[in-house]
Design an enzyme around this catalytic site. Structure first.
Site, short mmCIF file in Angstrom:
data_model
loop_
_atom_site.label_atom_id
_atom_site.label_comp_id
_atom_site.label_asym_id
_atom_site.label_seq_id
_atom_site.Cartn_x
_atom_site.Cartn_y
_atom_site.Cartn_z
CB ALA A 48 -7.45 -0.72 -2.78
CB CYS A 98 5.80 -0.60 7.70
SG CYS A 98 5.29 1.07 7.89
CD GLN A 151 -4.23 5.30 7.82
OE1 GLN A 151 -5.37 5.04 8.21
NE2 GLN A 151 -3.30 4.36 7.70
N1 C6P Z 1 0.27 2.37 6.96
C1 C6P Z 1 0.06 1.47 9.21
O1 C6P Z 1 0.05 0.53 10.02
P1 C6P Z 1 0.81 0.76 1.35
O2 C6P Z 1 0.90 -0.41 2.24
O3 C6P Z 1 2.06 1.01 0.61
O4 C6P Z 1 -0.37 0.74 0.47
O5 C6P Z 1 0.57 2.01 2.34
C2 C6P Z 1 1.63 2.69 2.92
C3 C6P Z 1 1.12 3.87 3.71
C4 C6P Z 1 1.29 5.14 3.20
N2 C6P Z 1 0.82 6.22 3.85
C5 C6P Z 1 0.16 6.11 5.01
C6 C6P Z 1 -0.36 7.35 5.68
C7 C6P Z 1 -0.05 4.86 5.59
O6 C6P Z 1 -0.72 4.76 6.73
C8 C6P Z 1 0.46 3.70 4.94
C9 C6P Z 1 0.33 2.36 5.56
C10 C6P Z 1 0.13 1.16 7.72
O7 C6P Z 1 -0.05 2.63 9.58
C11 C6P Z 1 1.17 0.13 7.44
S1 C6P Z 1 2.81 0.71 7.72
#
Ligand code: C6P
Length: 393
Positions: free
Chosen positions: A203, A327, A182
């Protein structure tokens, strides 16, 4: 009008990124590890994309950027890698320090590892949603092998003291991992300036494609593979490389990092405009001082209004927001960050996250202000009628 204010969950693809990716679905489909011309033709594009990531994050040539399928994989790779490389062979050093507000890909992995002898300390956020250097280091013991702390929180946008904690960890010989999902594209992320051992990114959080992410690994801090079965990525992560997505991620990161100033001027101004308007609604709490947050994020609670009800009203008006992390949003839930901050347990059910991007426009924000205010008035009116009816009966 349709307005997307859930950019911390995922973002739209930058149109330039889409154009850049297209040839890799058509002519440039060779496997970059093949020795024929089709394979050789795509290799320079792969190198260019990796080069963009090294430049954007200020990574030294001797360090590694491993390509993964997402941030979840990167976080799993670090935490399980530390377990296999260090903790299994030396259970005396089996302690990991983290925060209680990490993404589930950290929290659930640590919970799994704790079933295998890993001792985890979860440091709570303060009443602003922040984490202090002192709180993190107070959790350290002589058994601590790793500190894992996100750079910026996905729900509140609160920025955590990564530089300070990584320096303090280094002084004590403790490894340091940060989940920077983030942070990239929202605040400066410069790995020459901030000395971390491992850093996770994804990404689709900065206008690149979904299903592709990365893990920065400092020289000398390599970890055992999570995936075995091939020589790709120098033998460190097996599996045929997804060239189209890697190329997309390279350009998306370059673009996102190039727009950090815009995020901190233009997007911050729009975010603050929205926040000022929302704050005028009675009994509203916005978590965390805005100068300590990423410039695009608001986590707000409207007392007495369920987050989910508000989201439905907004959704009917074409506005996408969330109650928190995507999630965890399929079931009605208490927002974990709000739970950690609030003394009032009801707050956790009233949380709403609004997250902007560099593509958000002023017209959209004006529309959201109007619809948000109307929805709050409508739902407050319903809840007061309901309270009145209940009292009367
Ligand atoms: N947060 C949210 O709504 P992925 O999807 O595996 O690339 O990212 C996971 C992830 C890992 N670390 C942080 C700090 C994140 O914010 C996220 C994804 C989304 O906050 C979906 S749960």
């Amino acid at each position: 009008m349709k307005v997307y204010l859930d950019n911390n969950a995922t973002t739209k693809i930058d149109p330039l990124v889409k154009v850049k990716m297209q040839p890799f679905f058509e002519d440039l489909y060779g496997n970059p590890n093949s020795l024929h011309q089709f394979g050789m033709d795509v290799r320079p594009h792969l190198n260019e994309a990796l080069g963009s990531m090294y430049d954007a994050l200020h990574v030294r040539d001797e360090d590694d950027i491993l390509i993964t399928s997402c941030a979840t994989e990167s976080n799993n790779a670090v935490l399980k890698g530390i377990f296999f490389k260090y903790i299994l062979s030396n259970p005396e050093k089996n302690h990991i320090v983290t925060t209680s507000v990490e993404h589930p890909s950290v929290l659930d992995t640590l919970s799994f590892l704790s079933e295998h002898g890993v001792d985890v300390t979860y440091v709570d956020v303060d009443n602003e949603g922040g984490i202090s250097l002192e709180a993190m280091m107070a959790a350290v013991t002589d058994k601590t092998i790793l500190i894992s702390m996100m750079w910026a929180n996905n729900e509140t946008g609160m920025i955590f003291p990564v530089k300070e904690v990584s320096e303090a960890a280094k002084e004590k010989g403790i490894l340091f991992h940060t989940d920077a999902v983030q942070a990239i594209g929202k605040i400066p992320v410069n790995l020459t300036d901030i000395d971390v051992d491992y850093m996770t990114f994804s990404a689709h959080k900065f206008h690149g494609p979904k299903g592709i992410g990365g893990l920065y690994v400092k020289k000398g801090k390599s970890l055992p593979n999570l995936f075995h079965g091939g020589e790709q990525m120098g033998g460190k992560r097996a599996g045929t490389l997804n060239v189209a997505y890697i190329v997309g991620m390279g350009l998306a990161m370059k673009q996102a990092v190039g727009h950090v100033e815009k995020m901190n001027i233009d997007v911050r101004r729009l975010r603050d405009k929205l926040e000022d308007a929302i704050s005028k609604i009675a009994d509203t709490i916005v978590v965390g001082p805005r100068e300590k947050r990423t410039p695009n994020t608001i986590l707000v609670s409207l007392k007495g209004i369920e987050g989910e009800s508000m989201l439905w009203d907004l959704n009917r008006a074409g506005i996408a927001a969330s109650t928190g992390s995507a999630c965890a949003s399929e079931s009605l839930h208490a927002n974990p960050v709000m739970s950690a901050i609030g003394e009032d347990p009801e707050l956790a059910h009233t949380a709403m996250r609004l997250s902007l991007s560099r593509f958000t426009t002023e017209e959209e924000i004006d529309y959201v202000i109007e619809m948000f205010t109307k929805a709050a008035e409508r739902l407050r009116a319903i809840s007061s009628t309901y309270a009145y009816t209940n009292k009367a009966s």
